[in-house]
Design a protein around this motif. Structure first.
Motif: not given
Length: 289
Positions: A8, A98, A101, A107, A137-138, A141, A164, A170, A173-174
């Protein structure tokens, strides 16, 4: 959607230049429409009369020589390895992950550095670009909360899943951007995707950070090993007698190189040989002398 949720904010996407089309919509509009009526079918294997010891079913491979590529060779950019690998190791399953955080932000992102590697216990692996100090991000988390869900992507929501992969901050919310439906999980906090015919609730077992061979001080990726602790299967997709999923109804989507996806619409069957039976054949005995 790509290997490891297209970096990202890590610059890889700009270097890869995945989209080969200056005007993608023009190219897309020139192609045949998606065939919704096409369903899974069985065909014969390429050579149903293949004989033991006869090798390939087509000899045209002899017309070409193999060239050697040193992945660490002088002048070879890691991006070259990336392009080679994602177009060679195909088709790849896509893990639609999915997470939530520590701050409670959801996410949702797709990954094709993903597969199942064991069944007892159920173990999955997911690869992320970027190290622990600068994770996606994923990945962040998962490392922070040690929980996630993995959802299999099917044809009926591939567009939403692809969206997505967007390089959003971050705190975005996708789920909202994609318009997908969250379902509460039982053993983990992250929700699973209602549209997915097969979802896995997972917990982190271990992680490993990969370092660049050309610059060992630079982390280039993170491997997460996940235990599946709960499954969710759409009732019409599972074969309750065999405990497997009906591929005709699952309609899974796989990842190829670049921006290319693949449908799974036909296949062939071939039983595995049994050595105790095969060794009794004279032709097999001769080959092993």
């Amino acid at each position: 959607m790509t290997n490891s949720e297209e970096p990202k904010r890590f610059g890889l996407e700009n270097q890869v230049r995945r989209n080969p089309h200056p005007d993608f919509n023009k190219v897309e509009n020139s192609r045949p429409k998606f065939d919704f009526e096409k369903e899974w079918t069985y065909t014969q294997i390429p050579n149903k009369d293949w004989k033991i010891g006869s090798g390939a079913n087509d000899s045209s491979w002899k017309n070409h020589k193999k060239i050697e590529i040193d992945p660490y060779g002088e002048g070879r950019n890691p991006i070259d390895n990336y392009k080679t690998l994602i177009s060679a190791v195909v088709p790849r399953p896509i893990g639609f992950v999915s997470t939530i955080s520590k701050e409670g932000v959801r996410n949702l992102a797709p990954f094709s550095y993903f597969t199942v590697v064991n069944h007892d216990p159920p173990i999955f692996t997911i690869g992320f670009s970027g190290g622990r100090g600068n994770p996606k991000d994923s990945c962040k988390n998962i490392l922070d909360t040690e929980e996630l869900t993995i959802n299999i992507i099917s044809e009926w929501f591939v567009e939403a899943a692809n969206y997505c992969a967007i390089n959003s901050p971050i705190d975005v919310d996708e789920w909202k951007l994609a318009g997908l439906t969250p379902l509460e999980s039982t053993k983990v906090k992250p929700q699973h995707v209602a549209e997915s015919a097969f979802s896995v609730e997972g917990k982190l077992i271990a992680s490993h950070e990969w370092k660049s061979k050309s610059d060992p001080t630079r982390a280039t990726g993170t491997l997460c090993i996940i235990e599946g602790v709960n499954f969710h299967v759409r009732e019409d997709v599972i074969n309750k007698e065999l405990n497997n999923l009906d591929i005709l109804k699952l309609k899974p989507v796989s990842r190829l190189g670049g921006i290319t996806y693949a449908r799974t619409v036909d296949g062939y069957e071939k039983p595995r040989p049994d050595f105790d039976k095969e060794i009794a054949k004279d032709e097999v005995k001769e080959l092993l002398q």
